[in-house]
Design an enzyme around this catalytic site. Structure first.
Site, PDB file in Angstrom:
ATOM      1  N   PRO A 133     -13.282  11.997  -3.856  1.00 35.68           N
ATOM      2  CG  PRO A 133     -13.157  11.522  -6.139  1.00 35.68           C
ATOM      3  CD  PRO A 133     -12.831  12.585  -5.130  1.00 35.68           C
ATOM      4  CG  PHE A 134     -12.195   8.282   1.368  1.00 39.98           C
ATOM      5  CD1 PHE A 134     -11.458   9.285   1.997  1.00 39.98           C
ATOM      6  CD2 PHE A 134     -12.199   7.005   1.920  1.00 39.98           C
ATOM      7  CE1 PHE A 134     -10.741   9.010   3.164  1.00 39.98           C
ATOM      8  CE2 PHE A 134     -11.478   6.733   3.086  1.00 39.98           C
ATOM      9  CZ  PHE A 134     -10.736   7.739   3.717  1.00 39.98           C
ATOM     10  N   GLY A 136      -9.411   3.768  -0.040  1.00 43.82           N
ATOM     11  CA  GLY A 136      -8.990   3.242   1.251  1.00 43.82           C
ATOM     12  C   GLY A 136      -8.496   4.328   2.184  1.00 43.82           C
ATOM     13  N   GLY A 137      -8.314   5.538   1.642  1.00 41.21           N
ATOM     14  CA  GLY A 137      -7.820   6.629   2.483  1.00 41.21           C
ATOM     15  C   GLY A 137      -6.366   6.455   2.874  1.00 41.21           C
ATOM     16  CB  SER A 203      -1.236   1.106   0.894  1.00 43.65           C
ATOM     17  OG  SER A 203      -1.366   0.985  -0.527  1.00 43.65           O
ATOM     18  CB  SER A 207      -4.629   0.870  -1.014  1.00 45.52           C
ATOM     19  OG  SER A 207      -3.862  -0.272  -1.346  1.00 45.52           O
ATOM     20  NE  ARG A 216       0.406   7.262 -15.012  1.00 43.91           N
ATOM     21  CZ  ARG A 216      -0.279   6.993 -16.113  1.00 43.91           C
ATOM     22  NH1 ARG A 216      -1.525   7.386 -16.245  1.00 43.91           N
ATOM     23  NH2 ARG A 216       0.274   6.334 -17.095  1.00 43.91           N
ATOM     24  N   GLY A 267      -9.009  11.650  -8.872  1.00 45.88           N
ATOM     25  CA  GLY A 267     -10.314  12.173  -8.476  1.00 45.88           C
ATOM     26  C   GLY A 267     -10.575  13.585  -8.943  1.00 45.88           C
ATOM     27  CE1 TYR A 466       8.114   4.186  -1.072  1.00 45.62           C
ATOM     28  CE2 TYR A 466       9.535   3.979   0.848  1.00 45.62           C
ATOM     29  CZ  TYR A 466       8.278   4.145   0.291  1.00 45.62           C
ATOM     30  OH  TYR A 466       7.187   4.248   1.107  1.00 45.62           O
TER      31      TYR A 466
END
Lengths: 547, 547
Positions: A133-134, A136-137, A203, A207, A216, A267, A466
């Site tokens: 499943p794709f 926005g990659g 993103s 996205s 998530r 996915g 992060y």
């Protein structure tokens, strides 16, 4: 509508017109600090030079897929295949730019309806064709790489044609959206109803709703608006065994919730075809401020007092000393205002300290009160107010990071991000452990890194960390260098009790640590659920659950 | 410590000394409105008259269990077996009081450690003995009935000896507790650290931490403190296949969370042996107020404005017209204050309206501001403030309901509660549908009911509805009468889009609607997970997942 073209540059982030090159002053600094070669890493190969295996889809399967979604909704050209061969992780970018080692799908299908998705899965289940499943990659954990080993073929299932706002319930503040909606389209559609989802990952521009739910995701404002898993009320998921519906109710005690099984399923259990999400009235006002702390430790304590005191802002970010130094240096123009700012900080004993961004959104009436309360606590925690200018600057460049990465790669910089979360009591230990692991590992390879970190999401029990790190890229050994650094950081995270990922998901890159994260039996339980939804194991193989 | 005796009267709720009989004036009113027989339903049979099948545990299994937990931690006497034969659902109480139709365990074990639990599961797995985890035994959905059909025996696994506060992290505001702690013990242990969990279901005095977690419980203050599923950070669960650990982190994107698979697993996947929960500083102050609304609809809208306006109280309850009338009548002494109160309401056009309880807890400093904001919204929504007296009265009697039920059963009253949740936009429709279904069904049986309801928990997207209904008990056909009413209400809930249970869980009573709730494939996914953790299917058979 026929199959759309790719949404991003096939070899990197976003669109040419928005590219954000590094200022020359900053580039010079990095060259010095990282010991870069002046020649840099060089640009990507041309599309025609990308090495692709010949498509291996059996011809009867190809014609059945055309029947399932319409011939103009199937593409197998070079651009489509390369654009669906990888997400935007560092290994993905290394493979895309060099044109080597890519796992491209044999074809890409663009179903126009949930029924079309189900038909595709039926065809692929019978033909033992793997399905990726794709959305926005934009995965940064190699979550959309088309791994087809052991299958008759591998298909990318692009959700771009399933991109409508299906329903709004203004009374209950919910909206039902299709998975292929990109962030800006989602917000624009909701704004027409005076609503916002409030989900803004870095993103965001590329996205999708379905991608957020499947991974998530957390956005930059999730401290206030909540992570996507807190926003999903219900959803529909097409799996090879049929449709699973997690019904949209505010809360339930009817056993382990299907919603939680599907949110984060990456996915590997099926394709999310619809999600009902909690939304809010569009904010009337916004206020983003900069704050300074003498040390990361001091800032962390101040943020903890905010969160646990019920005064958390909607956006809360605290850079450590190294991130503060580099962010200021990279953005530096050497101008007068900047020099005056530096003097101000020095004067107050904040030189070499940490910058925080604190943002409030919402009703005009409550914003002032919330801000005042937070400011009191931030000051009590040693914070120094820097006003709205740093907040505005952060907001302006909030989605620019991935563009900058492309430019850094051109210059031969190994640049990667990773993230985790832990309790407040373990946070500083975790911070030190990951920094130490990255520095030791990369220094031992002769490429000592710069390691920066920020706290990006607050919870009553802890926060996320992060990390961004930069080092000289080892030309020809990029993936080995990355693998070493990634392993060292991951082991450090797990040893210190952190989670292997706070919002990037598992994908392929974290799959080997999934057992350490959830245990052997925990993995078995997830495999047991997968087996019932995807008996042939065709859904996104190699991701989430290690073989 | 050897095996403790039962915590509650074997035939009903709690302890004799706390029994709450119905005032005579109220009893007379019910006799008239429900057409009760003056003779009533009569008391329960004596313990010796309870019909029990002979224990069928194979003798080598019995001795292996003794070895697993110690001989003084195994009981098979009549009192122990009867006390573990049922929870406190209406069918449970009918069976206990008549002494007929009980499914009692062959023995009860009381492991003193998580390792002891694991040893018991190992013995039972090999011997194909069913295991029913038992906390406080307060289930109102027949969740602890010892169903052993098809097994070599059935064991109740009582967690009373696993009842310690294991750790407190004051910095991260978390506490790690063992499952057998009763509500008051849990709060007392946390209070020593200046902390509270804030979880107060009506069963609080006799239910356990493990039971709350296993059933996705919500407490009376969950609008403020959060449902138990929002409070669980991590947990350990002993399953027949081994130990599953959901690690305690503030948030994670590492796939579908094990935590959510185990919270609400109702003993069907394993035994929760430890839970790490979010806690808060003990509240400095409390303020509970009564409010009146002209109608349920008006009150629902006011509550929605509170919740969506970010001004929700910690406790929010709104009784419908019928519950308001009956609550006032049943508590009535006919005194002067009461008559004055009635006159006050009449004067303001609130006669025949609805009463709400709104409670705030927390820091003294913020309580005033929160209250003021909520009062503004409640007044704007048509609410009339009744002061603190009704709030105090509600708090005094907040755990009395189940005692009253015992008294009603003595008088021949069929009394049952059920609950659901739905979106704000569907809430009134759902309310009407369930009331109608209960009235139609029970009237058709010649036992027209009184049906009361209150909103008990608020969410941005909706709320829960909690129904209580009373009717004349059909002597000798109690379970048939109950089954009819339960089916009618459940079908009405599902048709109107509500969840089959908001906080009572599935147990045995709701298992047949589990497929309607989560779908056939949803059930399969849960079964797939169960199969890996409990391959022999010995864990709490007949509950949660229908056969």
């Amino acid at each position: 509508m026929s199959a759309p073209g790719p949404r991003m540059r096939w070899w990197g982030w976003g669109e040419d017109r928005a590219a954000t090159p590094l200022p020359e002053r900053a580039a010079r600094m990095l060259r010095e600090e990282l010991g870069l070669e002046p020649s840099g890493g060089g640009r990507h190969v041309g599309l025609d030079d990308v090495r692709l295996a010949d498509p291996s889809m059996p011809s009867d399967t190809a014609s059945r897929l055309e029947k399932a979604v319409g011939a103009d909704h199937v593409r197998a050209d070079r651009l489509a295949r390369v654009s669906h061969a990888a997400g935007r992780s560092y290994p993905d970018l290394v493979r895309l730019r060099s044109g080597e080692g890519l796992n491209a799908p044999d074809a890409v299908v663009y179903p126009g309806s949930a029924e079309g998705v189900a038909r595709v899965l039926a065809v692929c289940g019978e033909a033992r064709v793997a399905v990726v499943p794709f959305g926005g990659g934009t995965s940064v954990v190699s979550g959309v790489e088309a791994l087809g080993e052991g299958f008759a073929g591998v298909l990318s299932l692009d959700l771009a044609c399933l991109a409508a706002l299906k329903a709004v319930d203004r009374t209950s503040l919910t909206a039902t959206l299709e998975p292929g909606m990109l962030g800006p389209a989602c917000e624009a559609a909701l704004a027409k109803h005076g609503l916002t989802l409030g989900h803004f990952p870095q993103s965001f521009e590329f996205s999708t709703v379905g991608g957020w739910v499947a991974t998530r995701s957390a956005g930059q404002a999730s401290t206030g608006y909540g992570r996507i898993d807190e926003l999903v009320m219900g959803l529909r998921c097409a799996s090879p065994a049929g449709v699973v519906v997690a019904k949209a109710v505010p809360a339930s005690a009817a056993g382990p919730p299907l919603r939680e099984l599907l949110v984060g399923s990456e996915g590997a259990l099926g394709v999310i075809t619809e999600a009902t999400l909690r939304v809010r009235p569009s904010p009337e006002a916004r206020r983003y401020e900069g704050w300074s702390f003498r040390s990361f430790e001091e800032g962390v304590e101040a943020f903890r007092s905010l969160e646990q005191g019920g005064a958390a802002p909607d956006v809360a970010r605290l850079s450590d000393e190294e991130e503060t130094r580099l962010t200021m240096a990279l953005a530096s123009t050497g101008g007068m205002t900047e020099r005056a700012g530096g003097a101000y900080l020095r004067l107050r004993g904040h030189e070499g300290g940490c910058i925080a961004i604190v943002g409030f959104e919402g009703e005009r009436r409550t914003l002032g009160r919330r801000g005042a309360r937070a400011r009191r606590l931030l000051r009590a925690g040693g914070g120094l107010a820097l006003g709205e200018r740093p907040g505005r600057a952060w907001r302006r460049s909030r989605y620019a990071g991935p563009y900058l990465r492309d430019d850094l790669l051109d210059r031969g910089v190994f640049v990667e991000t990773l993230e985790t979360a832990s309790t407040w009591s373990e946070l500083l230990r975790l911070h030190a452990a990951v920094r130490g692991a990255l520095r030791d590992t990369l220094s031992a390879r002769g490429t000592p890194p710069l390691v920066m970190c920020h706290v990006s999401h607050l919870y009553p029990s802890g926060a996320s960390l992060y990390f961004t790190f930069l080092a000289r890229q080892e030309s020809g050994r990029e993936l080995e260098q990355w693998g070493d650094a990634k392993s060292a950081a991951s082991e450090a995270i797990l040893t210190a009790g952190g989670t292997i990922t706070h919002h990037h998901a598992i994908g392929r890159d974290h799959a080997k640590w999934m057992e350490a994260e959830v245990g052997e039996l925990g993995l078995e339980a997830l495999r047991g659920a997968k087996e019932r939804l995807d008996p042939a194991g065709i859904m996104n193989p190699g991701k989430l659950l290690p073989a």
